[in-house]
Design a protein around this motif. Structure first.
Motif, PDB file in Angstrom:
ATOM      1  N   CYS A   9     -17.681 102.175  24.095  1.00 52.08           N
ATOM      2  CA  CYS A   9     -16.968 100.904  23.898  1.00 52.08           C
ATOM      3  C   CYS A   9     -15.483 101.045  24.227  1.00 52.08           C
ATOM      4  O   CYS A   9     -14.890 100.148  24.851  1.00 52.08           O
ATOM      5  N   GLU A  10     -14.877 102.146  23.828  1.00 48.21           N
ATOM      6  CA  GLU A  10     -13.456 102.386  24.146  1.00 48.21           C
ATOM      7  C   GLU A  10     -13.257 102.503  25.660  1.00 48.21           C
ATOM      8  O   GLU A  10     -12.299 101.961  26.214  1.00 48.21           O
ATOM      9  N   THR A  11     -14.162 103.192  26.315  1.00 46.59           N
ATOM     10  CA  THR A  11     -14.072 103.339  27.767  1.00 46.59           C
ATOM     11  C   THR A  11     -14.262 101.993  28.458  1.00 46.59           C
ATOM     12  O   THR A  11     -13.560 101.675  29.425  1.00 46.59           O
ATOM     13  N   LEU A  12     -15.200 101.181  27.947  1.00 46.40           N
ATOM     14  CA  LEU A  12     -15.399  99.838  28.484  1.00 46.40           C
ATOM     15  C   LEU A  12     -14.134  98.989  28.335  1.00 46.40           C
ATOM     16  O   LEU A  12     -13.750  98.264  29.252  1.00 46.40           O
ATOM     17  N   ASP A  13     -13.490  99.090  27.173  1.00 45.37           N
ATOM     18  CA  ASP A  13     -12.244  98.347  26.953  1.00 45.37           C
ATOM     19  C   ASP A  13     -11.167  98.787  27.940  1.00 45.37           C
ATOM     20  O   ASP A  13     -10.476  97.961  28.543  1.00 45.37           O
ATOM     21  N   LYS A  14     -11.038 100.090  28.120  1.00 44.70           N
ATOM     22  CA  LYS A  14     -10.026 100.617  29.035  1.00 44.70           C
ATOM     23  C   LYS A  14     -10.306 100.175  30.471  1.00 44.70           C
ATOM     24  O   LYS A  14      -9.407  99.739  31.189  1.00 44.70           O
ATOM     25  N   LEU A  15     -11.551 100.261  30.880  1.00 43.87           N
ATOM     26  CA  LEU A  15     -11.918  99.864  32.241  1.00 43.87           C
ATOM     27  C   LEU A  15     -11.725  98.359  32.460  1.00 43.87           C
ATOM     28  O   LEU A  15     -11.323  97.931  33.540  1.00 43.87           O
ATOM     29  N   THR A  16     -11.987  97.568  31.437  1.00 43.28           N
ATOM     30  CA  THR A  16     -11.777  96.121  31.542  1.00 43.28           C
ATOM     31  C   THR A  16     -10.297  95.811  31.717  1.00 43.28           C
ATOM     32  O   THR A  16      -9.921  94.986  32.559  1.00 43.28           O
ATOM     33  N   LEU A  17      -9.449  96.487  30.961  1.00 40.60           N
ATOM     34  CA  LEU A  17      -8.001  96.304  31.125  1.00 40.60           C
ATOM     35  C   LEU A  17      -7.538  96.770  32.500  1.00 40.60           C
ATOM     36  O   LEU A  17      -6.698  96.124  33.129  1.00 40.60           O
ATOM     37  N   ASP A  18      -8.096  97.887  32.953  1.00 40.35           N
ATOM     38  CA  ASP A  18      -7.760  98.372  34.300  1.00 40.35           C
ATOM     39  C   ASP A  18      -8.160  97.345  35.359  1.00 40.35           C
ATOM     40  O   ASP A  18      -7.401  97.095  36.304  1.00 40.35           O
ATOM     41  N   ALA A  19      -9.330  96.749  35.204  1.00 37.48           N
ATOM     42  CA  ALA A  19      -9.801  95.753  36.165  1.00 37.48           C
ATOM     43  C   ALA A  19      -8.882  94.531  36.168  1.00 37.48           C
ATOM     44  O   ALA A  19      -8.526  94.015  37.237  1.00 37.48           O
ATOM     45  N   LEU A  20      -8.469  94.087  34.985  1.00 37.62           N
ATOM     46  CA  LEU A  20      -7.556  92.940  34.914  1.00 37.62           C
ATOM     47  C   LEU A  20      -6.206  93.257  35.544  1.00 37.62           C
ATOM     48  O   LEU A  20      -5.622  92.428  36.250  1.00 37.62           O
ATOM     49  N   THR A  21      -5.719  94.468  35.328  1.00 35.78           N
ATOM     50  CA  THR A  21      -4.452  94.892  35.930  1.00 35.78           C
ATOM     51  C   THR A  21      -4.571  94.935  37.451  1.00 35.78           C
ATOM     52  O   THR A  21      -3.663  94.485  38.156  1.00 35.78           O
TER      53      THR A  21
END
Length: 155
Positions: A9-21
């Motif tokens: 879940c933490e990795t998913l959150d990080k990847l989602t933020l990376d995608a938005l950036t």
């Protein structure tokens, strides 16, 4: 099992933020590309106004028989893909490559020089945009894989 789920879940959150950036960066690059193209076209129009419509036209371009060489080329660097550098610009021909501005005479207006700079900058924006797009696609693939893995952990 719950500890592994938390990491996913933490990795998913990080990847989602990376995608938005990356999406925001892609939008900014496309806006910069649009601005560079508009400025280049505007400078060409100003040059045509200053010199006259026949002085900056297709008539100044070399004939089809003339040998033409590109100043730069865009190269796919697959081996550097892991470094997130998918495409880059390489200079071609060295000093032998003639300056296309000389097709329009020896003393060309500053607007024509500015147009050349803006179109060169546009090429850089396109290359940066391609690199960001590839990073975004890679991030989306990782997100999809992690979501499937999370479903397996939950299901």
């Amino acid at each position: 099992m719950s500890e592994e789920l938390e990491k996913v879940c933490e990795t998913l959150d990080k990847l989602t933020l990376d995608a938005l950036t990356l999406m925001e960066e892609q939008i900014q690059l496309k806006l910069s590309l649009e601005n560079a193209m508009v400025a280049g076209e505007s400078n060409l129009a100003k040059t045509r106004y200053i010199l006259g419509q026949n002085s900056v036209s297709v008539l100044q371009l070399p004939s089809e028989d003339a040998e033409m060489t590109a100043n730069v080329k865009v190269v796919d660097k697959s081996e550097k893909y892991l470094d997130c550098k998918a495409v880059e610009i390489q200079k071609c021909g060295g000093e032998d490559v003639p300056n296309p501005l000389k097709w329009f005479g020896v003393l060309v207006p500053q607007n024509l020089h500015n147009a050349q700079k803006m179109f060169t900058q546009a090429i850089n924006y396109v290359v940066d945009s391609v690199n960001v797009q590839r990073k975004l696609e890679e991030t989306c693939v990782k997100l999809k894989q992690l979501k499937e893995y999370k479903k397996e952990l939950l299901g």
